[in-house]
Write a protein that holds these residues in place. Structure first.
Motif, PDB file in Angstrom:
ATOM      1  N   SER A  39       0.827  -1.213   0.000  1.00 23.36           N
ATOM      2  CA  SER A  39       0.000   0.000   0.000  1.00 23.36           C
ATOM      3  C   SER A  39       0.860   1.260   0.000  1.00 23.36           C
ATOM      4  O   SER A  39       0.531   2.254  -0.643  1.00 23.36           O
ATOM      5  N   LEU A  40       1.973   1.211   0.717  1.00 25.23           N
ATOM      6  CA  LEU A  40       2.881   2.354   0.756  1.00 25.23           C
ATOM      7  C   LEU A  40       3.510   2.600  -0.610  1.00 25.23           C
ATOM      8  O   LEU A  40       3.649   3.749  -1.051  1.00 25.23           O
ATOM      9  N   GLN A  41       3.879   1.514  -1.306  1.00 27.10           N
ATOM     10  CA  GLN A  41       4.432   1.656  -2.651  1.00 27.10           C
ATOM     11  C   GLN A  41       3.401   2.260  -3.595  1.00 27.10           C
ATOM     12  O   GLN A  41       3.725   3.124  -4.427  1.00 27.10           O
ATOM     13  N   ALA A  43       0.995   4.282  -2.735  1.00 27.36           N
ATOM     14  CA  ALA A  43       0.829   5.687  -2.377  1.00 27.36           C
ATOM     15  C   ALA A  43       1.971   6.544  -2.903  1.00 27.36           C
ATOM     16  O   ALA A  43       1.774   7.726  -3.231  1.00 27.36           O
ATOM     17  N   LEU A  44       3.163   5.969  -3.010  1.00 26.48           N
ATOM     18  CA  LEU A  44       4.306   6.722  -3.517  1.00 26.48           C
ATOM     19  C   LEU A  44       4.279   6.861  -5.038  1.00 26.48           C
ATOM     20  O   LEU A  44       4.716   7.876  -5.580  1.00 26.48           O
ATOM     21  N   THR A  45       3.793   5.832  -5.724  1.00 25.07           N
ATOM     22  CA  THR A  45       3.781   5.862  -7.189  1.00 25.07           C
ATOM     23  C   THR A  45       2.505   6.474  -7.761  1.00 25.07           C
ATOM     24  O   THR A  45       2.531   7.081  -8.827  1.00 25.07           O
ATOM     25  N   ASP A  46       1.397   6.319  -7.049  1.00 28.42           N
ATOM     26  CA  ASP A  46       0.110   6.850  -7.528  1.00 28.42           C
ATOM     27  C   ASP A  46      -0.523   7.646  -6.397  1.00 28.42           C
ATOM     28  O   ASP A  46      -1.372   7.138  -5.660  1.00 28.42           O
ATOM     29  N   PRO A  47      -0.104   8.900  -6.206  1.00 29.79           N
ATOM     30  CA  PRO A  47      -0.581   9.671  -5.054  1.00 29.79           C
ATOM     31  C   PRO A  47      -2.075   9.926  -5.102  1.00 29.79           C
ATOM     32  O   PRO A  47      -2.675  10.082  -6.163  1.00 29.79           O
ATOM     33  N   ALA A  48      -2.682   9.971  -3.928  1.00 31.59           N
ATOM     34  CA  ALA A  48      -4.104  10.272  -3.801  1.00 31.59           C
ATOM     35  C   ALA A  48      -4.310  11.787  -3.796  1.00 31.59           C
ATOM     36  O   ALA A  48      -3.359  12.570  -3.827  1.00 31.59           O
ATOM     37  N   GLN A 149       6.550  12.463  -2.645  1.00 32.24           N
ATOM     38  CA  GLN A 149       6.823  11.878  -3.942  1.00 32.24           C
ATOM     39  C   GLN A 149       8.320  11.918  -4.232  1.00 32.24           C
ATOM     40  O   GLN A 149       9.006  12.867  -3.889  1.00 32.24           O
ATOM     41  N   GLY A 150       8.804  10.851  -4.870  1.00 36.23           N
ATOM     42  CA  GLY A 150      10.223  10.737  -5.132  1.00 36.23           C
ATOM     43  C   GLY A 150      10.990  10.048  -4.034  1.00 36.23           C
ATOM     44  O   GLY A 150      12.198   9.817  -4.173  1.00 36.23           O
ATOM     45  N   CYS A 151      10.331   9.737  -2.948  1.00 37.13           N
ATOM     46  CA  CYS A 151      10.967   9.056  -1.807  1.00 37.13           C
ATOM     47  C   CYS A 151      10.579   7.578  -1.866  1.00 37.13           C
ATOM     48  O   CYS A 151       9.404   7.237  -2.036  1.00 37.13           O
ATOM     49  N   VAL A 156      11.258   5.906   3.468  1.00 40.17           N
ATOM     50  CA  VAL A 156      10.153   6.235   4.374  1.00 40.17           C
ATOM     51  C   VAL A 156      10.261   5.422   5.667  1.00 40.17           C
ATOM     52  O   VAL A 156      10.048   5.946   6.763  1.00 40.17           O
ATOM     53  N   LEU A 157      10.606   4.139   5.541  1.00 38.20           N
ATOM     54  CA  LEU A 157      10.740   3.304   6.735  1.00 38.20           C
ATOM     55  C   LEU A 157      11.907   3.772   7.608  1.00 38.20           C
ATOM     56  O   LEU A 157      11.815   3.755   8.840  1.00 38.20           O
ATOM     57  N   GLU A 158      13.009   4.181   6.983  1.00 33.36           N
ATOM     58  CA  GLU A 158      14.135   4.699   7.756  1.00 33.36           C
ATOM     59  C   GLU A 158      13.739   5.969   8.506  1.00 33.36           C
ATOM     60  O   GLU A 158      14.115   6.164   9.668  1.00 33.36           O
TER      61      GLU A 158
END
Length: 287
Positions: A39-41, A43-48, A149-151, A156-158
């Motif tokens: 889900s995180l991936q 959200a990063l590739t296809d932002p809401a 975006q771009g992260c 993000v986990l770090e």
């Protein structure tokens, strides 16, 4: 024309069941780590339309529950916390168990809404949990990380780990939002942890001796030796900063032995005592 048909209903159902098992946590019924990373991936590739935020929640107190009440109480507590978190967020938000006493929430909304959600999560975790072994009281620490975006997912986990660490240092029941200064502090800790291993061999460690004075007797009654580190590039490093790093790195025993040997060597060279006053007849040496 020959048509060959095969009923795939059962196979599709089995695939759906296997997928549910692969992306579900059996203890809480929530999505697991693999599911929230997916889900995180997304959200990063296809932002809401609304900005996203990752809340990383780590429970404090499970070790004491396991020691005092057993594993069944831990299981019941973790399951109850998962249920409470799911009831706290909105329907479109994702609540997942990352493993152990760690949960993650992928929420959408403004920064202020994310901060309020973190406060609500802290509150629901601190409510007593009823188990067969009695009441269980837990606290939590929360790291808040905006989805930029771009992260990448790992970045993000770090960031969430750094934010949770900062929340732990602030005390029990705190939430901290990630900022660049946390990354700078982590880089400094890594550098000090690495350089501390050879600090003694490079001659960067030394003892600072301070006298202990008795105002009632008006004389020096002892000497206190404080360990100091003069880093080659960062300068003077306070003991309160590098001693915890030495403890976590397993170097504290070496530092203590060197400090005792150095202090004993210096103490053996000190004079036995000095007169207390100007009159030799009335004075006695100080110990």
């Amino acid at each position: 024309m020959v048509l060959y048909c095969r009923d795939m209903t059962e196979r599709h159902a089995r695939e759906q069941a296997l997928q549910a098992i692969a992306y579900a946590d059996p203890m809480t019924g929530l999505p697991n780590r693999a599911a929230v990373l997916r889900s995180l991936q997304d959200a990063l590739t296809d932002p809401a339309d609304a900005p996203g935020t990752l809340l990383m929640i780590e429970l404090d107190g499970l070790a004491a529950v396991r020691a005092n009440a057993g594993r069944e109480a831990v299981t019941a507590s973790v399951a109850e916390v998962g249920r409470r978190l799911r009831a706290t967020v909105r329907g479109e938000d994702v609540v997942a168990r990352m493993g152990g006493g760690a949960f993650a929430i992928l929420a959408y909304g403004t920064d202020a809404e994310a901060d309020r959600l973190a406060d609500r999560c802290l509150a629901v975790v601190e409510q007593p949990i009823v188990t067969t072994a009695g009441l269980v009281e837990l606290t939590s620490s929360i790291g808040i990380v905006p989805i930029e975006q771009g992260c990448g997912v790992e970045a993000v986990l770090e960031r969430s780990d750094l934010a949770v660490h900062a929340a732990h240092e602030a005390g029990k029941g705190y939430a901290r939002r990630y900022d660049a200064s946390l990354g700078d502090a982590a880089a400094r800790r890594d550098l000090l942890r690495h350089d501390l291993q050879g600090a003694r061999a490079r001659g960067e460690l030394y003892l600072l001796f301070q006298p202990i004075v008795s105002l009632r007797e008006r004389r020096v009654t002892g000497v206190e030796a404080d360990l100091r580190w003069r880093h080659a590039t960062l300068g003077e490093i306070p003991a309160a900063e590098f001693v915890p790093l030495a403890e976590r790195a397993g170097l504290i025993g070496e530092l203590v032995r060197w400090s005792l040997e150095e202090a004993a060597t210096v103490a053996s060279r000190l004079p036995a005592g000095r007169p207390r006053c100007g009159s030799a007849r009335r004075c006695r040496p100080a110990t």
